[in-house]
Design an enzyme around this catalytic site. Sequence first.
Site, PDB file in Angstrom:
ATOM      1  CB  VAL A  48       6.324   3.279  -1.739  1.00 22.21           C
ATOM      2  CG1 VAL A  48       5.842   2.176  -2.681  1.00 22.21           C
ATOM      3  CG2 VAL A  48       6.098   4.655  -2.356  1.00 22.21           C
ATOM      4  CD  GLU A  49       5.290   0.103   4.551  1.00 27.66           C
ATOM      5  OE1 GLU A  49       5.970  -0.917   4.305  1.00 27.66           O
ATOM      6  OE2 GLU A  49       5.450   0.811   5.573  1.00 27.66           O
ATOM      7  CG  LEU A  50       7.744  -1.810  -2.836  1.00 26.21           C
ATOM      8  CD1 LEU A  50       9.173  -1.974  -3.341  1.00 26.21           C
ATOM      9  CD2 LEU A  50       6.784  -1.621  -4.002  1.00 26.21           C
ATOM     10  CG  PHE A 106      -0.224  -0.105   2.554  1.00 23.91           C
ATOM     11  CD1 PHE A 106       0.140  -1.343   3.068  1.00 23.91           C
ATOM     12  CD2 PHE A 106       0.078   1.032   3.312  1.00 23.91           C
ATOM     13  CE1 PHE A 106       0.792  -1.450   4.300  1.00 23.91           C
ATOM     14  CE2 PHE A 106       0.717   0.935   4.541  1.00 23.91           C
ATOM     15  CZ  PHE A 106       1.079  -0.308   5.036  1.00 23.91           C
TER      16      PHE A 106
END
Length: 203
Positions: free
Chosen positions: A178-180, A128
Amino acid sequence: MSVQQRPIRMKTLGKGPRKVLFVGGIHGDETEGAYTTDELPKAFLDANLADAVTLTILEDVNPDGRAARTRDNANGVDINRNFPANNFDQSNGGTPLSQPESQALSATIDRVQPNLILVMHSWAGKEFVNFDGPAQEVAERFADIAHLPVEASSEFAPTPGSLGSYTGRDRGIPILTVELLKGSDSAQDWERIRTALLQAIAG
Ligand SMILES: [Zn+2]
């Protein structure tokens, strides 16, 4: 330099009036953003953004953690809880900016005076975009292009002394996290977020 004297590398591209700070990693066990960090300079130049934007890239704020595959730095402190935010607490140990890594990042922010900060993280089980400060619009556009959901910080976990709390909420600098997806294919991630990233950088 980190606690164990590893260099914290910085690179500046372009000479435009818009200032963007990109941080490739801050939690040592979240290396998913490294590929994107490597690819970004060429993509930035190919997109002809150099006259509009000055892009500062901090490759990795926690090189000791990355070497040891730990979230924290070599002193066992979470760098992302070590900023002098209003919500700082000592649960993670130490006092605000007690670590050379958080000092380096803080000094870079003071010098660059960014209009936007982008930080790469990864999360087990979901991906997310998260934001702090006046960045909802930027986050929503990013999420739209990259096909990711947006989550406000307050929705998932308390983050005392985090970079987002400090710069976004307290100082009013838009910041996007940015959460990969942890363990994801970095090359595929890059292809998916590349356009969204360049859009956010361009402003
Ligand atoms: Zn993280």
